[in-house]
Scaffold this motif. Sequence first.
Motif, PDB file in Angstrom:
ATOM      1  N   ASP A   1      -9.779  19.999   8.944  1.00 31.78           N
ATOM      2  CA  ASP A   1      -8.547  20.267   8.193  1.00 31.78           C
ATOM      3  C   ASP A   1      -8.550  19.582   6.829  1.00 31.78           C
ATOM      4  N   SER A   2      -9.305  18.501   6.705  1.00 31.81           N
ATOM      5  CA  SER A   2      -9.486  17.795   5.425  1.00 31.81           C
ATOM      6  C   SER A   2      -8.170  17.322   4.823  1.00 31.81           C
ATOM      7  N   TRP A   3      -7.512  16.418   5.538  1.00 28.96           N
ATOM      8  CA  TRP A   3      -6.335  15.767   4.966  1.00 28.96           C
ATOM      9  C   TRP A   3      -6.816  14.688   3.995  1.00 28.96           C
ATOM     10  N   GLU A   4      -6.511  14.870   2.727  1.00 33.30           N
ATOM     11  CA  GLU A   4      -6.934  13.930   1.693  1.00 33.30           C
ATOM     12  C   GLU A   4      -5.745  13.086   1.267  1.00 33.30           C
ATOM     13  N   LEU A   5      -5.904  11.778   1.376  1.00 32.50           N
ATOM     14  CA  LEU A   5      -4.830  10.860   1.019  1.00 32.50           C
ATOM     15  C   LEU A   5      -5.312   9.892  -0.052  1.00 32.50           C
ATOM     16  N   ARG A   6      -4.398   9.508  -0.905  1.00 34.11           N
ATOM     17  CA  ARG A   6      -4.680   8.509  -1.932  1.00 34.11           C
ATOM     18  C   ARG A   6      -3.872   7.251  -1.602  1.00 34.11           C
ATOM     19  N   LEU A   7      -4.561   6.131  -1.527  1.00 29.66           N
ATOM     20  CA  LEU A   7      -3.912   4.847  -1.287  1.00 29.66           C
ATOM     21  C   LEU A   7      -3.927   4.050  -2.581  1.00 29.66           C
ATOM     22  N   THR A   8      -2.786   3.504  -2.943  1.00 33.32           N
ATOM     23  CA  THR A   8      -2.690   2.633  -4.108  1.00 33.32           C
ATOM     24  C   THR A   8      -2.239   1.261  -3.635  1.00 33.32           C
ATOM     25  N   VAL A   9      -3.096   0.269  -3.862  1.00 33.31           N
ATOM     26  CA  VAL A   9      -2.841  -1.091  -3.381  1.00 33.31           C
ATOM     27  C   VAL A   9      -2.449  -1.962  -4.570  1.00 33.31           C
ATOM     28  N   THR A  10      -1.270  -2.567  -4.491  1.00 31.95           N
ATOM     29  CA  THR A  10      -0.758  -3.398  -5.577  1.00 31.95           C
ATOM     30  C   THR A  10      -0.071  -4.622  -4.988  1.00 31.95           C
ATOM     31  N   GLY A  11       0.349  -5.508  -5.882  1.00 31.62           N
ATOM     32  CA  GLY A  11       1.244  -6.609  -5.512  1.00 31.62           C
ATOM     33  C   GLY A  11       0.659  -7.592  -4.518  1.00 31.62           C
ATOM     34  N   VAL A  12      -0.578  -8.013  -4.723  1.00 27.93           N
ATOM     35  CA  VAL A  12      -1.155  -9.023  -3.831  1.00 27.93           C
ATOM     36  C   VAL A  12      -0.394 -10.335  -4.026  1.00 27.93           C
ATOM     37  N   ARG A  13       0.080 -10.898  -2.913  1.00 25.85           N
ATOM     38  CA  ARG A  13       0.949 -12.071  -2.999  1.00 25.85           C
ATOM     39  C   ARG A  13       1.005 -12.752  -1.640  1.00 25.85           C
TER      40      ARG A  13
ATOM     41  N   VAL B   1       0.857  -1.188   0.000  1.00 26.26           N
ATOM     42  CA  VAL B   1       0.000   0.000   0.000  1.00 26.26           C
ATOM     43  C   VAL B   1       0.891   1.235   0.000  1.00 26.26           C
ATOM     44  N   ARG B   2       0.735   2.054  -1.008  1.00 25.75           N
ATOM     45  CA  ARG B   2       1.423   3.344  -1.063  1.00 25.75           C
ATOM     46  C   ARG B   2       0.426   4.416  -0.627  1.00 25.75           C
TER      47      ARG B   2
ATOM     48  N   TRP C   1       4.854  10.867   1.310  1.00 26.28           N
ATOM     49  CA  TRP C   1       4.324   9.535   1.030  1.00 26.28           C
ATOM     50  C   TRP C   1       4.926   8.499   1.975  1.00 26.28           C
ATOM     51  N   ARG C   2       4.220   7.371   2.077  1.00 28.35           N
ATOM     52  CA  ARG C   2       4.680   6.213   2.836  1.00 28.35           C
ATOM     53  C   ARG C   2       4.349   4.947   2.034  1.00 28.35           C
ATOM     54  N   GLU C   3       5.076   3.885   2.330  1.00 29.46           N
ATOM     55  CA  GLU C   3       4.782   2.593   1.720  1.00 29.46           C
ATOM     56  C   GLU C   3       4.869   1.516   2.788  1.00 29.46           C
ATOM     57  N   VAL C   4       3.899   0.610   2.771  1.00 33.69           N
ATOM     58  CA  VAL C   4       3.792  -0.397   3.818  1.00 33.69           C
ATOM     59  C   VAL C   4       3.207  -1.669   3.227  1.00 33.69           C
ATOM     60  N   GLU C   5       3.631  -2.805   3.745  1.00 41.32           N
ATOM     61  CA  GLU C   5       3.033  -4.088   3.389  1.00 41.32           C
ATOM     62  C   GLU C   5       1.990  -4.439   4.437  1.00 41.32           C
ATOM     63  N   VAL C   6       0.806  -4.848   3.979  1.00 41.88           N
ATOM     64  CA  VAL C   6      -0.277  -5.144   4.907  1.00 41.88           C
ATOM     65  C   VAL C   6      -0.927  -6.471   4.532  1.00 41.88           C
ATOM     66  N   PRO C   7      -1.478  -7.187   5.506  1.00 39.77           N
ATOM     67  CA  PRO C   7      -2.274  -8.370   5.183  1.00 39.77           C
ATOM     68  C   PRO C   7      -3.570  -7.944   4.494  1.00 39.77           C
ATOM     69  N   THR C   8      -3.996  -8.671   3.494  1.00 37.42           N
ATOM     70  CA  THR C   8      -5.269  -8.332   2.851  1.00 37.42           C
ATOM     71  C   THR C   8      -6.453  -8.757   3.708  1.00 37.42           C
TER      72      THR C   8
END
Length: 214
Positions: free
Chosen positions: A110-122, A19-20, A31-38
Motif C-alpha cells: 500500500d506504500s503509506w509514506e509518512l514524514r516525521l519532523t523532530v524538533t524541540g530537543v529538551r 515529533v510531528r 497528522w499526529r504530534e507526540v513527545e518522545v524520549p530521544t
Amino acid sequence: MSPSPKIAASDSLNEIATVRVELRDTDPLIWREVEVPTSITLKVLHDIIQAVMGWFDYHLWEFTIGKQRYGLPMDEDWGTAPRKDAAKVRLRDVLKPRRTTIDYLYDFGDSWELRLTVTGVRAGHPETSYPRYLGGERNAPPEDCGGIPGFYDMLDALADPDHPNHADATEWTDDYDPDTIDELPIKYALLRIANRRNPAKARLINKAPPKPDN
C-alpha cells in the motif's frame, strides 16, 4: 573533569523531543504530534508511529534518514541498499541541530509514506511518562485499503449511498469515521510503551552516583 558516563546516560534518558507525524498526499492533512524520549531506538519510534496512527504492525516498514535506511534485519537485501537494524540505533544518534526530517514507509504494497519532523530537543519533566500524545487531526486510513488511491476511493464510496461499492465499503469499515480520532487507544498504547521503558530507566538512574553540588 568529564562527567561520569553513568550520569551522562541517566541524564540522556530524560531528554525528549517533539515529533510531528504527517501522512503524505492526504488532503486534508492527516497528522499526529507526540513527545518522545530521544533515547528510544528507531524500532521503538516505529512502535510509536503505529500507536498514534492506530495501525497494527502487520507489514514491513523502514525509515530513511539522509541516504541511510533503517528497519528490521533482513536475510536478503532484495537488490537494495543495505539497511541498518533499527533496534540498534537510537533516535538521539541521528538527530541534527534544531530540526530533523525522517521518512517512514509502512506496508511496501500500500506504500503509506509518512514524514516525521523532530524538533524541540529538551529536558523532559521527571514526573511525566513518555512517549506522550499531544494531538492530531483526522483518522488514519484503515490498513489494507489500497494505499492513498484506495483510501480516497473508499471515502467516496462511504459518502455516497448510490455508489456501487457503498454497501461493501460500509460493511468492511464497520464504524470507521474519517474525521474522528479515537484518542483513548492511542494513549493506552503509548503508556504500554512507556511502561516497557521505565524499569530500564529506573535501573540506570539508581546505579548512577549522586551529582556533585557544584
